[in-house]
Design a protein around this motif. Structure first.
Motif, PDB file in Angstrom:
ATOM      1  N   ALA A 172       0.839  -1.205   0.000  1.00  0.00           N
ATOM      2  CA  ALA A 172       0.000   0.000   0.000  1.00  0.00           C
ATOM      3  C   ALA A 172       0.872   1.252   0.000  1.00  0.00           C
ATOM      4  N   ILE A 173       1.927   1.238   0.791  1.00  0.00           N
ATOM      5  CA  ILE A 173       2.842   2.387   0.821  1.00  0.00           C
ATOM      6  C   ILE A 173       3.518   2.564  -0.529  1.00  0.00           C
ATOM      7  N   ARG A 174       3.981   1.460  -1.117  1.00  0.00           N
ATOM      8  CA  ARG A 174       4.641   1.565  -2.432  1.00  0.00           C
ATOM      9  C   ARG A 174       3.682   2.143  -3.474  1.00  0.00           C
ATOM     10  N   CYS A 175       2.450   1.643  -3.519  1.00  0.00           N
ATOM     11  CA  CYS A 175       1.462   2.151  -4.483  1.00  0.00           C
ATOM     12  C   CYS A 175       1.175   3.631  -4.247  1.00  0.00           C
ATOM     13  N   ALA A 176       1.022   4.018  -2.980  1.00  0.00           N
ATOM     14  CA  ALA A 176       0.729   5.415  -2.658  1.00  0.00           C
ATOM     15  C   ALA A 176       1.885   6.326  -3.073  1.00  0.00           C
ATOM     16  N   LEU A 177       3.111   5.889  -2.828  1.00  0.00           N
ATOM     17  CA  LEU A 177       4.266   6.715  -3.199  1.00  0.00           C
ATOM     18  C   LEU A 177       4.408   6.838  -4.718  1.00  0.00           C
ATOM     19  N   LEU A 178       4.093   5.776  -5.437  1.00  0.00           N
ATOM     20  CA  LEU A 178       4.101   5.862  -6.899  1.00  0.00           C
ATOM     21  C   LEU A 178       3.070   6.880  -7.376  1.00  0.00           C
ATOM     22  N   TYR A 204       3.917  15.327  -6.004  1.00  0.00           N
ATOM     23  CA  TYR A 204       4.012  15.723  -4.603  1.00  0.00           C
ATOM     24  C   TYR A 204       5.441  15.385  -4.189  1.00  0.00           C
ATOM     25  N   ASN A 205       6.174  16.344  -3.668  1.00  0.00           N
ATOM     26  CA  ASN A 205       7.565  16.024  -3.342  1.00  0.00           C
ATOM     27  C   ASN A 205       7.882  16.076  -1.851  1.00  0.00           C
ATOM     28  N   GLN A 206       6.923  16.484  -1.027  1.00  0.00           N
ATOM     29  CA  GLN A 206       7.115  16.452   0.421  1.00  0.00           C
ATOM     30  C   GLN A 206       5.935  15.702   1.033  1.00  0.00           C
ATOM     31  N   ILE A 207       6.209  14.524   1.539  1.00  0.00           N
ATOM     32  CA  ILE A 207       5.146  13.621   2.004  1.00  0.00           C
ATOM     33  C   ILE A 207       5.329  13.291   3.481  1.00  0.00           C
ATOM     34  N   TRP A 208       4.233  13.352   4.219  1.00  0.00           N
ATOM     35  CA  TRP A 208       4.146  12.796   5.571  1.00  0.00           C
ATOM     36  C   TRP A 208       3.272  11.572   5.426  1.00  0.00           C
ATOM     37  N   LEU A 209       3.867  10.404   5.474  1.00  0.00           N
ATOM     38  CA  LEU A 209       3.121   9.166   5.291  1.00  0.00           C
ATOM     39  C   LEU A 209       2.687   8.626   6.649  1.00  0.00           C
ATOM     40  N   ARG A 210       1.398   8.288   6.776  1.00  0.00           N
ATOM     41  CA  ARG A 210       0.870   7.792   8.049  1.00  0.00           C
ATOM     42  C   ARG A 210       0.249   6.421   7.839  1.00  0.00           C
ATOM     43  N   SER A 246      13.901   3.348  -3.517  1.00  0.00           N
ATOM     44  CA  SER A 246      14.198   3.849  -4.856  1.00  0.00           C
ATOM     45  C   SER A 246      13.231   4.967  -5.264  1.00  0.00           C
ATOM     46  N   ILE A 247      11.948   4.781  -4.977  1.00  0.00           N
ATOM     47  CA  ILE A 247      10.942   5.807  -5.297  1.00  0.00           C
ATOM     48  C   ILE A 247      11.225   7.079  -4.503  1.00  0.00           C
ATOM     49  N   VAL A 248      11.523   6.916  -3.231  1.00  0.00           N
ATOM     50  CA  VAL A 248      11.802   8.061  -2.369  1.00  0.00           C
ATOM     51  C   VAL A 248      13.029   8.818  -2.872  1.00  0.00           C
ATOM     52  N   ALA A 249      14.095   8.100  -3.203  1.00  0.00           N
ATOM     53  CA  ALA A 249      15.334   8.745  -3.653  1.00  0.00           C
ATOM     54  C   ALA A 249      15.127   9.529  -4.949  1.00  0.00           C
ATOM     55  N   SER A 250      14.260   9.041  -5.822  1.00  0.00           N
ATOM     56  CA  SER A 250      14.099   9.692  -7.122  1.00  0.00           C
ATOM     57  C   SER A 250      13.007  10.757  -7.149  1.00  0.00           C
ATOM     58  N   PHE A 299      11.273  12.419  -4.023  1.00  0.00           N
ATOM     59  CA  PHE A 299      10.864  13.212  -2.873  1.00  0.00           C
ATOM     60  C   PHE A 299      12.031  13.956  -2.245  1.00  0.00           C
ATOM     61  N   SER A 300      11.757  15.217  -1.879  1.00  0.00           N
ATOM     62  CA  SER A 300      12.766  15.975  -1.156  1.00  0.00           C
ATOM     63  C   SER A 300      12.629  15.752   0.348  1.00  0.00           C
ATOM     64  N   PHE A 301      11.448  15.303   0.780  1.00  0.00           N
ATOM     65  CA  PHE A 301      11.220  15.050   2.198  1.00  0.00           C
ATOM     66  C   PHE A 301      10.167  13.972   2.345  1.00  0.00           C
ATOM     67  N   LEU A 302      10.448  13.004   3.211  1.00  0.00           N
ATOM     68  CA  LEU A 302       9.489  11.935   3.474  1.00  0.00           C
ATOM     69  C   LEU A 302       9.610  11.556   4.941  1.00  0.00           C
ATOM     70  N   LEU A 303       8.485  11.520   5.643  1.00  0.00           N
ATOM     71  CA  LEU A 303       8.469  11.139   7.045  1.00  0.00           C
ATOM     72  C   LEU A 303       7.403  10.074   7.241  1.00  0.00           C
ATOM     73  N   PHE A 304       7.760   8.971   7.877  1.00  0.00           N
ATOM     74  CA  PHE A 304       6.809   7.904   8.171  1.00  0.00           C
ATOM     75  C   PHE A 304       6.378   8.029   9.622  1.00  0.00           C
ATOM     76  N   LEU A 305       5.071   8.100   9.841  1.00  0.00           N
ATOM     77  CA  LEU A 305       4.524   8.194  11.189  1.00  0.00           C
ATOM     78  C   LEU A 305       3.570   7.043  11.440  1.00  0.00           C
ATOM     79  N   LEU A 306       3.564   6.569  12.665  1.00  0.00           N
ATOM     80  CA  LEU A 306       2.656   5.510  13.078  1.00  0.00           C
ATOM     81  C   LEU A 306       1.410   6.124  13.675  1.00  0.00           C
TER      82      LEU A 306
END
Length: 168
Positions: free
Chosen positions: A88-94, A101-107, A135-139, A141-148
């Motif tokens: 689900a995370i991989r699909c959402a990031l794609l 969108y280049n700055q993501i707060w993923l929850r 790989s998706i993040v590196a190519s 996004f300038s910022f990505l944060l994973f929160l629980l």
């Protein structure tokens, strides 16, 4: 013996409530607010073990919680709920990359997955999917944060339970 047990139970029932354990009520603080220029992405997964199928939904909101877009996909040959959450995370990031969108707060509500991502420990089951995520993040996004998320979040007046796809 039965008479003694019965008398004991009767005695316990008439004892004042002061001797009973207090009920614990967990109060969860709200998740931190995302900066104004960030997109918040909520992901989830619904997994059917008998079919080895997973529904993978996600929602993108702005920092105020206004929905920007949503999507979902169905994945077959998924071996576990943890793998479904990672997919689900991989699909959402794609999708986020396609929207530029280049700055993501993923929850996510998957503690095992968020811990694996944040600690950079890759369980064998997730190795390939998390390598894709890296790989998706590196190519893209300038910022990505994973929160629980440790409790249901409410979007548009509805708890995220409605993220669970109905087609499983």
């Amino acid at each position: 013996m039965i008479k003694a047990i019965k008398a004991c139970k009767e005695w316990e029932c008439v004892q004042p409530s002061l001797h009973k354990s207090p009920q614990l009520m967990l109060i969860h603080p709200p998740p931190p607010r995302a900066p104004a220029n960030s997109i918040v992405c909520y992901t989830d997964a619904a997994w059917k073990s008998n079919r080895q199928t997973a529904g993978l939904p996600w929602i993108f909101t702005d920092h105020n919680g206004t929905e920007l877009s949503r999507g979902s996909c169905l994945c077959e040959y998924v071996s576990s709920p943890l793998l479904a959450e990672a997919l689900a995370i991989r699909c959402a990031l794609l999708q986020a990359s396609r929207h530029q969108y280049n700055q993501i707060w993923l929850r996510s509500d998957s503690q095992g997955l968020v811990t694996a991502i944040n600690s950079n420990r890759r369980p064998m089951e997730l190795f390939g999917v998390l390598a894709d995520v890296d790989s998706i993040v590196a190519s893209s996004f300038s910022f990505l944060l994973f929160l629980l998320l440790s409790f249901p979040i409410v979007l548009m007046g509805q708890p995220t339970v409605w993220l669970k796809p109905a087609y499983l």
